[in-house]
Design a protein around this motif. Structure first.
Motif, short mmCIF file in Angstrom:
data_model
loop_
_atom_site.label_atom_id
_atom_site.label_comp_id
_atom_site.label_asym_id
_atom_site.label_seq_id
_atom_site.Cartn_x
_atom_site.Cartn_y
_atom_site.Cartn_z
N LEU A 11 -1.46 12.51 -0.30
CA LEU A 11 -3.15 12.27 -0.42
C LEU A 11 -3.76 13.42 0.25
O LEU A 11 -3.55 13.75 1.65
N ARG A 37 -5.18 3.31 -7.76
CA ARG A 37 -6.36 2.92 -7.10
C ARG A 37 -7.42 3.87 -7.86
O ARG A 37 -6.91 5.06 -8.10
N ILE A 46 -8.88 4.97 1.11
CA ILE A 46 -8.19 3.79 0.34
C ILE A 46 -9.50 2.61 -0.30
O ILE A 46 -9.38 1.98 -1.15
N VAL A 105 -8.70 8.48 5.90
CA VAL A 105 -7.49 7.56 5.04
C VAL A 105 -8.18 6.31 4.76
O VAL A 105 -8.12 5.98 3.41
N LEU A 106 -8.43 5.56 5.90
CA LEU A 106 -8.75 4.28 5.36
C LEU A 106 -10.14 4.08 4.51
O LEU A 106 -10.15 3.25 3.56
N CYS A 130 -8.45 -5.91 -0.96
CA CYS A 130 -8.51 -5.34 0.06
C CYS A 130 -9.91 -5.15 0.81
O CYS A 130 -10.95 -4.69 0.10
N ILE A 174 -2.71 6.80 -4.80
CA ILE A 174 -2.93 5.70 -3.78
C ILE A 174 -2.67 4.38 -4.81
O ILE A 174 -3.22 4.07 -5.62
N ARG A 175 -1.85 3.73 -4.36
CA ARG A 175 -1.62 2.40 -5.01
C ARG A 175 -1.54 1.28 -4.26
O ARG A 175 -1.03 1.26 -2.94
N VAL A 176 -2.27 0.36 -4.60
CA VAL A 176 -2.31 -0.80 -3.83
C VAL A 176 -1.68 -2.11 -4.58
O VAL A 176 -2.06 -2.39 -5.85
N LEU A 192 0.60 5.61 -0.42
CA LEU A 192 0.03 6.84 -0.49
C LEU A 192 0.88 7.71 -0.69
O LEU A 192 1.96 8.09 -0.03
N LEU A 202 0.89 -1.11 0.16
CA LEU A 202 0.00 -0.09 -0.10
C LEU A 202 0.97 1.10 -0.15
O LEU A 202 1.84 1.23 0.79
N LEU A 224 -7.95 -3.43 6.20
CA LEU A 224 -7.95 -2.17 6.98
C LEU A 224 -8.76 -2.28 7.99
O LEU A 224 -9.81 -2.62 8.01
#
Ligand SMILES: Nc1ncnc2c1ncn2[C@@H]1O[C@H](COP(=O)(O)OP(=O)(O)OP(=O)(O)O)[C@@H](O)[C@H]1O
Ligand SMILES: Nc1ncnc2c1ncn2[C@@H]1O[C@H](COP(=O)(O)OP(=O)(O)OP(=O)(O)O)[C@@H](O)[C@H]1O
Ligand SMILES: [Mg+2]
Ligand SMILES: [Mg+2]
Lengths: 246, 301, 277
Positions: A9, A67, A49, A45-46, A79, A60-62, A6, A4, A159
């Motif tokens: 952000l 994302r 995501i 933040v959660l 996720c 945001i990279r997952v 960020l 994950l 999360l």
């Protein structure tokens, strides 16, 4: 590999910007804690995501993939999120079985019976709870159901928004042990919001301290255990926690 | 029997069927502890039985005229007397139960689901969808029900079918409002967010998760509304726009009896009693259901 | 001096499909103008004890007590109407679920204003200022913005603080706080507890603080009751909680993680062990 990441952000609701330039990198298999002031934007933040707070700029990279802003089906397999309030996060008119089976139906996964039983066993829920309604479960049991639902699609990243703050200490211990075991068994990555520094110390590898929508410090749990945090605000949190414990 | 009860109240049901039946049993049990609700339920069961077994319960043919026997007071031969055409009022009231039940059932089947869907969609999506749908709803709500129904019947032409359609058209807005209000309280809850995160489509979230939560308040509301629906149907019948003669509709019967109200009181009073009784029955049952089904009380925790 | 609250042999019973169950079984305590903590695991009857003082146990639950007196007033004989007069003004309760207790379709500001106006008639202009002042007093930054939000738009901790602020408006003689700070970070928590503490010291308010955070309770309260399955199993001075002797209390204490935690697994309550003891 980073699970994950960020970058810068900025999340807003309407005209109000909640977070400012939040950047984090969480490695695969890591357990990362987000602590900080109430209202500072940790849950936000959660939610960003997860796709529940779609109004953000930055990146945001997952698992290396950028994302999108909304909720999407493919992402849901990677996720999942566990909410804070075990009383509010289960549908009051659905049995445990229906709640857990929903994910399978949505994604057209077969073998429902075996899967539901398997997941219930892995979160330590007895089979007799399978067809109960939420009001027939205790807070701890509800939270187990919520965790089981999140694990149903075998995600890589979980999360967790204050997963134990509504539970009493003995149930909290059970849930924390459970999370620790699941993470080991399934090589999960955790991003967990909590107010409880001892919980961080038990379950996490690193932590970030947030205040007024910014990350003020990122530290390792060893620093926390040794009392080695640098920022005054982090030290304040640590000292109050330590004072309670004596 | 005892074992069946144990199976129902089992804390750890073994199948979804058992869980659902257990829930129904608990609701039923709670309802049985409420004396008014029991009275209401009995009245409505009587109405249904009367409708089902009308040919056996009726002592005469409800449509057969016997001018020699007109306007007889209640007696052993004619339990509720006879009307101005010599028809047996008891038999007419019994057959009237069929019409009343049909009106009630059809309105419930037509209006409640329509209101439910419109309300849920409006509440869940909000924004301009909400504004348009609720605008329409408000227009309907702002007009008195009977007047609106009158206008529709006048346009469609008198008759029982048109009366039912008119009543259905006038009663969905109330349900849409209730469903929207319920949806607003639930749509931001975490369990809805959780299913969205599982990748569920909006249709699925709405039909599978939001809608079931509105059904109990909808059942309560529909039950409580039944009294009003019966009265509206009777009102339409009374002014000659509902059921047409010689159908034994209660409202129409009162209407015809009103010219004799002073001398032959039973002609108008007997169907009037039936209307009041059935309306009360629905009110009592609705009140009882509200106590039992209200998600904010008891059952939840 | 007469104690503020006297409770003797309090019982709360719920009828179930399998006969009656007692969820509070003979709880007795007295409360002076002090801070009393109640701890215990989930379902031990803490909230029910608190609710029965205000007679807020919902039907079909029933409350009995040999004595239930608040400031010399016998609560058990009071009518619902008389209780309502007491509830807002002299006894307040912060409920456990702020999100359930707040109206989901009314803004925070409107709800606080409504609470203000039920206790005092204020000119319109002043109401807004008072609402903002109250939000500020519980450390909510940007009170103007937060007053316009709906309950689902505020953070968990903000919801709790709003509830506390609303319950402190009438400056009650007795405050029952049911897990009021479980979603707050320790720093804000300390500040909010200070506000409550200030009322205890200045006005002599009595406080019943229900919580599962044993550390917090032992450092904040004067006296502690430990409850289990509807009974008080241990009563002690707050500072001595960590030296408690009852195996149940010891079990709870053992399962708290520490700031310098290195155990791989936390011990959980072994119910069978102490039930036999
Ligand atoms: N839907 C929303 N609309 C507008 N503002 C919102 C919304 N959700 C959250 N906020 C605002 O965002 C800010 C951060 O909220 P968030 O829930 O992320 O806080 P948090 O750090 O999780 O706090 P806590 O620890 O108290 O839960 C708050 O000021 C809150 O009022
Ligand atoms: N309506 C009800 N019918 C039957 N039992 C009930 C009802 N409401 C509560 N109970 C039972 O009362 C007991 C005590 O509940 P209470 O809410 O007081 O627990 P608590 O100590 O506050 O727990 P928590 O820490 O989870 O808030 C529980 O075992 C619960 O199952
Ligand atoms: Mg939060
Ligand atoms: Mg409680």
């Amino acid at each position: 590999m980073t699970a994950l990441s960020l970058k810068d952000l900025d999340i807003s609701y309407g005209d109000t910007q909640i977070t400012h330039k939040v950047s984090l990198d969480i490695a695969e298999g890591e357990s990362f804690a987000l602590v900080g002031e109430s209202g500072s934007g940790k849950s936000t933040v959660l939610k960003a995501i997860a796709g529940l707070a779609p109004q953000w700029t930055g990146e945001i990279r997952v698992l290396g993939k950028a994302r999108s802003h909304g909720v999407d089906r493919d992402f849901s397999r990677v996720c999942q999120m566990v909410f804070q309030d075990p009383y509010g996060s289960l549908h009051p008119r659905k049995t445990v079985d229906a709640t857990l089976g929903e994910a399978l139906t949505i994604h057209g996964i077969g073998d429902r019976n075996a899967r539901v039983e398997e997941i219930m066993a892995s979160v330590g829920l007895d089979r007799k709870f399978r067809f109960r309604f939420p009001h027939q479960l205790s807070g701890g049991q509800r939270q187990r159901v919520a965790i089981a639902r999140a694990l149903m699609l075998k995600p890589k990243i979980l999360l967790l928004d204050e997963p134990t703050s509504a539970l009493d200490v003995s149930v909290q211990a059970e849930i924390l042990n459970l999370l620790k075991r699941l993470r080991r068994e399934q090589n999960l990555t955790f991003l967990m919001v909590t107010h409880n520094l001892p919980v961080v110390s038990f379950l996490c590898d690193r932590l970030a301290v947030m205040r007024h929508g910014r990350i003020v410090e990122v530290a390792s749990v060893d620093d926390l255990r040794r009392g080695d945090l640098k920022e005054p605000y982090s030290r304040e949190l640590m000292q109050i926690s330590a004072a309670h414990a004596t | 029997m005892a074992t069946f009860r144990d199976w129902l109240i089992d804390d750890s049901p073994a199948s979804p069927m058992q869980a659902r039946l257990g829930r129904l049993y608990r609701i039923f049990g709670a309802l049985m502890h409420n004396p008014l609700a029991v009275i209401g339920a009995i009245i409505i069961i009587c109405l249904i039985l009367a409708a089902l077994f009308a040919p056996w319960l009726a002592t005469h043919d409800p449509l057969r005229q016997a001018l020699a026997e007109r306007l007889l007071p209640p007696s052993a031969a004619h339990w509720m007397g006879t009307d101005e055409l010599g028809r047996d009022i008891w038999s007419r009231v019994v057959y009237g139960a069929r019409i009343t039940l049909m009106i009630v059932a059809l309105v419930a089947v037509l209006a409640a689901p329509a209101g439910l869907v419109i309300g849920v969609v409006s509440g869940y999506f909000g924004g301009w969808v909400d504004r348009i749908l609720m605008g329409i709803t408000d227009i309907f709500l702002s007009l008195p029900k009977l007047i609106l129904a009158l206008a529709f019947v006048a346009a469609l032409g008198p008759g029982i079918e048109n009366a039912i359609i008119a009543i259905a058209i006038t009663s969905w807005p109330g349900y849409a409002r209730v469903a929207r209000a319920e949806t607003l309280t639930f749509k931001n809850s975490e369990f809805i967010a959780a299913v969205r995160l599982l990748g569920a489509s909006s249709i699925r979230v709405n039909l599978g998760h939001v809608l079931p939560l509105c059904t109990s308040s909808m059942i309560i509301r529909v039950t409580l509304d039944m009294a009003g629906i019966i009265l509206t149907a009777a009102g339409l019948g009374f002014i000659g726009l509902g059921a047409q003669p010689p159908l034994p509709e209660w409202g129409a019967m009162i209407s015809r009896g009103r010219s004799f109200i002073l001398d032959q009181w039973w002609v108008a009073t007997m169907p009037g009693f039936a209307i009041i009784l059935v309306s009360l029955g629905f009110c009592f049952l609705g009140d009882g259901l509200r106590d039992v089904l209200d998600p904010k009380s008891g059952e939840q925790r | 001096m007469r104690p503020l609250l006297e409770i003797e042999n309090l019982r709360v019973t719920f009828p179930t499909t399998r006969g009656d169950t007692d969820v509070v079984r003979g709880v007795s305590f007295t409360l002076g103008r002090e801070r009393l903590g109640i701890v215990g695991e989930s379902g031990s009857g803490k909230s029910m004890t608190g609710r029965s003082i205000l007679k807020l146990v919902r039907a079909p639950g029933r409350v009995y007590a040999d004595k239930l007196a608040f400031d010399g007033i016998d609560l058990s004989t009071r009518s619902e109407k008389q209780m309502r007069a007491l509830r807002g003004a002299r006894i307040s309760m912060v409920m456990q679920d702020p999100k359930f207790s707040l109206n989901p379709v009314m803004t925070i500001g409107e709800q606080i204003a409504e609470a203000l106006l039920t206790h005092k008639s204020l000119p319109r202009r002043e109401v807004n200022d008072r609402v903002h002042a109250m939000l500020e007093s519980v450390r909510i930054a940007e009170p103007e913005r937060v007053a316009r939000l709906y309950p689902h738009e505020v953070s968990g901790g903000m919801g709790q603080r709003v509830m506390i602020a609303m319950m402190l408006i009438p400056e009650p003689d007795l405050l029952i706080a049911d897990e009021p700070t479980s979603a707050l970070d320790v720093s804000v928590q300390a500040q909010v507890l200070d506000i409550i503490d200030e009322l205890v010291r200045r006005k002599g308010m009595g406080l019943i603080f229900i919580s599962h955070d044993l550390n917090l309770v032992s450092s904040y309260c004067d006296r502690i009751l430990v409850m289990n399955t509807g009974e008080v199993v241990e009563e002690c001075r707050a500072g001595e909680l960590m030296n408690a002797t009852h195996p149940y209390t010891r079990g709870l204490i053992a399962s708290i993680p520490r700031l310098d935690e290195t155990r791989d697994e936390l011990p959980v309550l072994d119910r069978s062990a102490w039930a036999k003891a």
